[in-house]
Structure formats: structure tokens, C-alpha cells
Design an enzyme around this catalytic site. Structure first.
Site, PDB file in Angstrom:
ATOM      1  N   HIS A 165     -68.511  94.788  18.332  1.00  0.00           N
ATOM      2  CA  HIS A 165     -68.244  94.878  17.740  1.00  0.00           C
ATOM      3  C   HIS A 165     -70.284  95.285  17.326  1.00  0.00           C
ATOM      4  CE1 HIS A 165     -64.309  93.590  17.755  1.00  0.00           C
ATOM      5  NE2 HIS A 165     -63.876  94.518  16.625  1.00  0.00           N
ATOM      6  N   GLU A 190     -59.322 102.150  12.821  1.00  0.00           N
ATOM      7  CA  GLU A 190     -58.267 101.092  13.464  1.00  0.00           C
ATOM      8  C   GLU A 190     -57.937 100.726  11.792  1.00  0.00           C
ATOM      9  OE1 GLU A 190     -58.462  97.642  15.480  1.00  0.00           O
ATOM     10  OE2 GLU A 190     -60.934  97.501  15.563  1.00  0.00           O
TER      11      GLU A 190
END
Ligand code: CO
Length: 295
Positions: A165, A190
Site C-alpha cells: 500500500h 478492488e
């Protein structure tokens, strides 16, 4: 992007796609969750990559951050809605991808279709100088048009080498964030959709951990496991199963490491109204302004 990075990203993407398809195919009534997770991770290694994170298996209202432990006897049941989220890395370059399947019933087809459609729309529009809130807005509209809610506190994410991330956050709603997609970024998109409240909360620990900091530890066994963890997994998430392969005492030692503040366990993310949750995910590589799907 340099050639080595691109080659690794593409290879990691291809392997994680194969791993996702293998996992989705393995999910079946009576099959143990832990066996699916182990088989998928073994496949990633066999293909010449490493898991970028433990295989996440989210059943029904569990959206993310659950990976079965070694002694988990849970089996899939008829009617379960199952998310399989897998990641592979090659030299730290990651492919991250997920899909949803329903076991032996057809109750959740529209929910599953809703996230795959939202993902397709997001991929069609992503490119240089598109803002993350534009992408989130398109995902949100698509899922709402289908009669469901996007999960507002789960997001897609930029990725960097050995960092799952990093950089951008790609929301599943229009959050007004003006940050823009740029060339050479690797971005996982996502969408999550639900028939519940559209949010997840932190539930019990889900067997997935990360290293917080290094520190001298008095307990020799715990210190030794911690050293192995930092050597083997570095900055990437890891799980109880992988540690139990290092030492059978891992379940106890992991608790010691948490107590000393050197690792943390991710909580399971569960839907606030116990809604069913569907997820679709691909990794995109932004090359010369345009998106290439690596997974
Ligand atoms: Co992801």
C-alpha cells in the site's frame, strides 16, 4: 519504468492471475479453507514467485483480512459466497488480484457480477491524469445502479517494491480526492459491493500479521522467531501458518511478539450489517499513460 521492474511486475501479475484461478477452482463444498490457502501459496512458489501476502479467504460477510490458521478445521458450505484474494511478488514487485465465487447456489450472481462490472468500468477509464475520485465515482455509480452498496472504507491502492500500500488510495466512492494517476504507477483496483450497510468494522484477529519495529527481546525463542520473520517476510504481511512451518511453537510466540509491540495482527474486516460481500480486483500498470492489466 525500468525494464527489470516491468518484467517482474508482469511475471508477478501472470502468476497471481493463475493462483487466483486455481484458488477459485479449489473452493468447493466440504473443502477446508486452510487447504485452499496452502495449495494456492505452494503454487505461487512452484511458479517461481513468492506470496506477497497470505491468501485471504473471505466467506459471506467477511470482506478481507482473514487467512485460516494451521489448525482451522472450517470447511466451505453450500451457499457460501467466497472471496479469494491472492498476491504474488517477484523481487518485491507485486501482482494483487481477487475474485468471488458462490458454492453450488445461484443466489448471489447479481452481486458477483456487480463488482466485476465495476472493476471493468474502472479499468476502462484509468489512465494518466484521471483522478482517484473519478474512478471511485464510477465504481460507486455502477454498484448503486445494480442495487447494491459499495463498501466505503475499503479501497484500492498504489503499490511499490516490497510495499503493498504505497502512494495512491483508490476509493470505491467519489470521495473528492483530487490525486491523479500517473505513468509508471502500479495500482490495484478492488471494488467491494454488499447488500448490507456498505461499511466494514474490525472484528477478531484474522491470523495475518505485520512487523511494526525491531527491538531487543529477552525471550530467546520469541527473538529467534522474530529474526526469521524479518528475514523471510520483511515489510510484507505474513501469517500464523508460515510461522508454524518455522517453529511449531509459533502460535504462542506470536502472542509474545504482539505483547512486546514488535508485530501487530490485522483484524478481520466484517460487514457492519452482516451483509454479503463480493470483491473483484486487478492490478493495473500505467505505461505511457495507459493501463495494462497485469493480473
Ligand atoms: Co489489494
Amino acid at each position: 519504468m525500468d525494464e527489470h521492474a516491468l518484467e517482474c511486475l508482469r511475471k508477478a501479475g501472470a502468476i497471481s492471475r493463475e493462483a487466483r484461478e486455481l484458488g477459485i477452482g479449489l473452493v468447493d463444498e466440504g473443502k477446508r479453507l486452510v487447504d485452499v490457502a496452502n495449495e494456492v501459496e505452494a503454487f505461487i512458489v512452484h511458479r517461481g514467485a513468492r506470496p506477497a501476502f497470505p491468501v485471504n479467504i473471505g466467506v459471506n460477510d467477511i470482506a478481507a483480512h482473514f487467512s485460516p490458521s494451521t489448525d482451522d478445521k472450517t470447511v466451505f458450505q453450500r451457499g457460501d459466497l467466497v472471496k479469494v484474494d491472492v498476491g504474488a511478488h517477484v523481487d518485491g514487485y507485486v501482482g494483487d488480484t481477487a475474485a468471488t465465487v458462490e458454492i453450488s447456489t445461484k443466489n448471489w450472481r447479481p452481486l458477483i457480477d456487480s463488482t466485476s462490472k465495476a472493476l471493468r468500468i474502472a479499468i476502462e477509464m484509468i489512465g494518466e491524469n484521471v483522478s482517484v475520485s473519478q474512478i471511485g465515482g464510477a465504481i460507486e455509480r455502477s454498484i448503486k445502479t445494480d442495487g447494491f452498496r459499495p463498501v466505503v472504507n475499503l479501497t484500492g491502492h498504489g503499490m511499490k517494491r516490497y510495499n503493498l500500500h504505497a502512494g495512491l488510495t483508490v476509493p470505491n466512492v467519489d470521495d473528492g480526492n483530487p490525486a491523479k494517476v500517473k505513468t509508471d504507477m502500479a495500482i490495484a483496483i478492488e471494488p467491494f459491493a454488499t447488500n448490507g450497510g456498505g461499511q466494514v468494522y474490525n472484528d477478531r484477529p484474522g491470523n495475518i500479521y505485520r512487523v511494526l519495529r525491531g527491538r531487543q527481546l529477552q525471550d530467546q525463542k520469541a527473538a529467534k522467531l522474530f529474526e526469521q520473520i524479518t528475514t523471510n517476510f520483511g515489510t510484507l504481511p505474513f501469517c500464523e501458518r508460515w510461522c508454524t512451518l518455522i517453529t511449531p511453537e509459533a502460535p504462542t510466540l506470536l502472542k509474545t511478539l504482539i505483547r512486546h509491540g514488535v508485530i501487530a495482527c490485522y483484524p478481520v474486516l466484517r460487514e457492519v450489517k452482516s451483509g454479503m460481500v463480493s470483491q473483484s480486483e486487478h492490478t493495473t500498470l500505467i505505461l505511457n499513460g495507459k493501463a495494462e492489466v497485469s493480473t
